[in-house]
Design an enzyme around this catalytic site. Structure first.
Site, short mmCIF file in Angstrom:
data_model
loop_
_atom_site.label_atom_id
_atom_site.label_comp_id
_atom_site.label_asym_id
_atom_site.label_seq_id
_atom_site.Cartn_x
_atom_site.Cartn_y
_atom_site.Cartn_z
N PRO A 89 0.85 -1.19 0.00
CA PRO A 89 0.00 0.00 0.00
C PRO A 89 0.89 1.25 0.00
O PRO A 89 1.87 1.33 0.75
CB PRO A 89 -0.77 -0.13 1.31
CG PRO A 89 -0.69 -1.58 1.69
CD PRO A 89 0.66 -2.02 1.19
N PHE A 90 0.55 2.21 -0.85
CA PHE A 90 1.41 3.37 -1.07
C PHE A 90 0.58 4.64 -0.96
O PHE A 90 -0.40 4.83 -1.66
CB PHE A 90 2.03 3.26 -2.48
CG PHE A 90 3.18 4.19 -2.74
CD1 PHE A 90 4.49 3.75 -2.58
CD2 PHE A 90 2.96 5.49 -3.15
CE1 PHE A 90 5.57 4.60 -2.84
CE2 PHE A 90 4.02 6.36 -3.39
CZ PHE A 90 5.34 5.90 -3.24
N GLY A 91 0.94 5.50 -0.01
CA GLY A 91 0.24 6.76 0.15
C GLY A 91 1.07 7.90 -0.43
O GLY A 91 1.16 8.08 -1.64
N GLY A 92 1.76 8.62 0.45
CA GLY A 92 2.63 9.69 -0.04
C GLY A 92 4.03 9.21 -0.37
O GLY A 92 4.82 9.95 -0.94
N GLY A 93 4.35 7.98 0.02
CA GLY A 93 5.69 7.45 -0.24
C GLY A 93 6.77 8.13 0.58
O GLY A 93 7.93 8.18 0.21
N THR A 94 6.39 8.67 1.76
CA THR A 94 7.36 9.44 2.54
C THR A 94 8.01 8.63 3.66
O THR A 94 8.72 9.20 4.49
CB THR A 94 6.67 10.68 3.18
OG1 THR A 94 5.62 10.21 4.05
CG2 THR A 94 6.08 11.59 2.12
N SER A 95 7.78 7.33 3.70
CA SER A 95 8.36 6.52 4.78
C SER A 95 9.88 6.72 4.86
O SER A 95 10.57 6.74 3.85
CB SER A 95 8.07 5.04 4.54
OG SER A 95 8.78 4.26 5.48
N TYR A 111 14.13 13.53 19.17
CA TYR A 111 14.32 13.45 17.73
C TYR A 111 15.77 13.84 17.45
O TYR A 111 16.16 14.98 17.67
CB TYR A 111 13.35 14.42 17.07
CG TYR A 111 13.24 14.29 15.57
CD1 TYR A 111 12.16 13.62 15.00
CD2 TYR A 111 14.19 14.86 14.72
CE1 TYR A 111 12.04 13.51 13.62
CE2 TYR A 111 14.08 14.75 13.35
CZ TYR A 111 13.00 14.08 12.80
OH TYR A 111 12.87 13.97 11.44
#
Lengths: 532, 532
Positions: free
Chosen positions: B125-131, B443
């Site tokens: 599954p691919f949304g924005g591809g920002t992983s 972070y």
């Protein structure tokens, strides 16, 4: 805890004659109350715990912590729903557990569940025994023997982390003792359900309890940061951070698991500084809709007080009668603020503005004081009503704000229709008990002539109400859990595939199916799937 | 979205000469930057989608929505971690998906995953591809073919329930478009992670994203009230009430499930009235410990502003250099308040009192304005740094307040030790990015000479940092999710039995193992257990 009634027998209540007469007049109750047999009349079946299992369990906990006497077994006959109490009043003890085992440590619990799995002995984890949904019913479901695993000896404050604002508590700790241990260090848990006097930390987590101050302190599940669970397949320690993106949140499988996956033995929860100040207020709204709108506005603006509830017109009237005072106009709302004096003043003023803008009127402080005095007494009153021939019981649900009015209407109408008889009219009332930004929960109470066969009449009414809740899109329970009683609606709640997921988790952790049989997960799903 | 860099190529950044020289001086970077091949130099393997599968998938979505051309496949090579970008700069495209499929409805997604299960075709599954954790890597893991299931056409606002304050959004909706749709009705989602421009609603839910305003609006998982999921075994609709005691919360299995259990197609989330006012402030603290203590005090008193973060001394300095301004003394903290003017004023004053009591000093408004201007630019800067021969990457974790200082120390020391070379010293810095009553998240950013083999050097440093986090009791990820990169630490996170539970859930919903293979759940656990 009384064996056949709620709570401490010393706190048992009796109705005044005038109250009794009012019940006869308004509900049309008949004179006859349900039977109430003496404890000495109970006939228990002989204990069926096989000797090898008994020996192995005793080797873990010692002789004195595995009891098979009638006294111990009778105190573990099940929970405290009205049908539970009616059965006990009738003298039904055929389902008594074969033994009551009281472990003293997580390691002992772990060893016990492994032994029980080996010997196919069913295990019912038992905390305060206050379930009103059959959650601690000793249901064998085909197992030859069953033990009640009473966690009362797991009653320690394991660790208080003041910097992180968390406390690790053993599962069997009751709330008054938890508050005492935390209070000595200046902290509070802030969890005050009606079962406060008896219910335990583990029970709260296992059932996703919500207390009267949930608006300020949060639901119990929202307070939990970590859990320790003893399952037949081993121990799980879950919760490494206040929040994480490390996959699904597995704590959320054990919160609400009701002992079907394992035994919660330790719970780490958020604690707060004991409040320096508290201010209770009573308000009146011209209608339930106006009161609900006010609470919704507070929830959506992030302004909820520590506690808030709104009774409908009927509940407002009934509570006044019970308290022996004059009923306020419209719908009563109780509001409570706790915290530093500055915070109580600041938040109190902001809340008052919103309530006033929603047609609320501030009432005399004595009305709020009466609520606080009586807030744990409802279950005691139920016993007094049963003694008078009044069947009384509660149920609760939750939905979105948009769905709340229709849900209230359908449940009220359904319960009224099913409890009416040729000669009596039931009273059904409710309050908005818990509020969230996107919705709230409704808590219904019924009072009806007990008449003949009150258990089967209630069963039919409850079945119809559950179906009405499911059809209206509500949740079958907001804070009483599933147990046996709500199990028929679990498929409506999470869908058939959701039920399969629950069953797969159970098979992984409890392959022998010994953990709290007959609860939560619908029966068909708990059978191993056919090999494909 | 650029195929080999972050974001919109029109927004690509370049370093100034003075900044480049500073990097040479401080980090000891060598002149040589990693290679950066042209897209035309990429060699893709021929598509391996078997014809029967292609035909069946095409029958569902139509020819134009199943693409096998190079242009489509190259845009679905994986995510946006620094190693991802380095591989793409090197011209590695051997793992390209065999096809990119863009369904237009939940029903189409449901049909597609069933067809893929039947044909053993892996689905990413691919949304924005920002992983940034390998979450959308086209990893076949033994499957003969793989499709990227791009959800971009699922971009509708399905329903806005103003009374309940919730919106149902399709999973492929990107945040700017979601804000536009909601903004037209006067609402906001309030979710602003660094990936804001590209990331999708479904991706946020599937990865438990946290945005820069999580203190005020909540983590994404906390905003979700309901989910629709298409799994190879069928559709799940979860979430009937704002809160429930009806057993384990199964929504929490799909939040953070990263496409391994099914495809999230619709998400119902809490929305708020678009704020009438916003006030940004910049503060300075004499130390990171002082700043952290201030945030902890706010979180534990229920006084968190809409956004708050505290940079350590090094990050404070580096950010000033990047902005071309003078660095403030000590540690910079950015604070933002949104809401009604009254609320911003009231909360702003209460927060200022706490920050001042913790040695905070209010800085010039321009410092906060600079933060707001540049708050999504970090990933663009990374590309400019890579072009200059600087390896830069981030990682994040979370723990209790009591464990935070030690966690920061061990991660900083570990990363520094592993990225140091004979001729260069890395810079490692961090900020407190998200705060809760019981703890917070850290972070970290590193900048080091890219040198030879930056990918393997980063891999070793990341491995050591992950081990240090696990040993210190932190979570392996607070908001970047698990993907491929954090999978080795899942057993440390939830224990071997927790991993077994996840695998059992996956086997139930995805028996063919086609859903996002190689992610989240450790490999050994995803094999079916031997028959006993």
């Amino acid at each position: 805890m009384a064996w056949n009634a709620w709570g401490d027998p010393a706190h048992a209540r009796q109705l005044e004659d005038s109250q009794r007469q009012l019940l006869v007049d308004t509900l049309g109750v008949s004179a006859a109350a349900p039977p109430r047999v003496e404890r000495s009349a109970l006939r228990l079946p002989p204990g069926a715990l096989p000797e090898p299992a008994r020996a192995a369990l005793t080797a873990v906990v010692g002789e004195e912590h595995l009891r098979t006497d009638d006294a111990a077994r009778i105190l573990h006959l099940g929970g405290k729903s009205t049908p539970d109490l009616l059965r006990r009043r009738e003298g039904d003890a055929h389902h008594a557990p074969d033994a009551v085992v009281t472990p003293g440590s997580h390691e002992q619990v772990q060893a016990l569940v492994e032994i029980c799995a080996e010997h196919a002995v069913a295990v019912v984890p038992f905390g305060g025994g206050t379930s009103v949904v059959g959650g601690v019913e000793p249901a064998r479901e085909g197992h030859p023997a069953l033990i009640s695993l009473d966690l009362r000896r797991l009653d320690a404050l394991v660790e208080l982390d003041e910097e992180s604002g968390t406390a690790t508590l053993q599962a069997g700790l009751r709330t008054p003792e938890a508050e005492e241990l935390l209070g000595a260090e200046g902290y509070t848990l802030g969890h005050f359900p009606q079962s406060f006097e008896f219910a335990t930390i583990g029970g709260y987590a296992a059932t996703r309890s919500a207390g009267q101050s949930s608006a300020g302190y949060g639901r119990f599940d929202a307070m939990v940061t970590a859990l320790k669970v003893a399952t037949p397949r081993g121990t799980l320690d879950l919760g490494r951070a206040p929040a994480t993106a490390a996959g699904p949140d597995l704590r959320q499988l054990f919160l609400g698991s009701e002992g079907t996956l394992g035994v919660l033995t330790e719970v780490t929860v958020r604690v707060r500084r004991a409040p320096a100040e508290r201010r209770d207020e009573a308000w009146s709204f011209p209608s339930f809709a106006a009161g609900t709108a006010a609470v919704r506005a507070l929830a959506q603006r992030g302004l909820l007080p520590t506690a808030i509830r709104v009774s409908d017109e009927t509940e407002t009237f009934v509570n006044a009668v019970i308290a022996g005072s004059a009923a306020p106009e419209g719908c009563l709302s109780v509001v409570s603020h706790e915290g530093d004096p500055d915070e109580v003043a600041r938040r109190g003023e902001a809340v008052r503005q919103v309530l006033t803008a929603h047609e609320g009127s501030l009432l005399d402080d004595e009305v709020a004081a009466a609520w606080r005095r009586s807030r744990f007494s409802g279950p005691y009153m139920r016993d007094a009503l049963l003694d008078t021939g009044v069947l009384t019981e509660t149920l609760e649900t939750a939905t979105s704000w948009a769905g709340l009015a229709a849900l209230r209407e359908t449940v009220t109408a359904t319960l009224t229709a099913h409890l009416r008889t040729a000669t009596s009219t039931p009273v059904v009332f409710c309050h908005l008990s818990h509020a969230y930004p996107s919705g709230g929960s409704l808590y219904f109470t019924v009072a009806a002539d007990a008449g003949e066969e009150p258990r089967s009449r209630w069963r039919a009414a409850k079945q119809a109400a559950g179906d009405a809740i499911a059809a209206a899109g509500g949740s079958i329970t907001h804070h009483h859990a599933v147990g046996q009683d709500h199990r028929p609606w679990m498929e409506a709640e999470v869908g058939p595939l959701g039920v399969e997921v629950l069953a797969a988790v159970k098979r992984t952790l409890d392959p022998a199916g010994i953990m709290n049989p007959g609860k939560l997960i619908p029966e068909a799903a708990t059978q191993p799937p056919a090999v494909s």
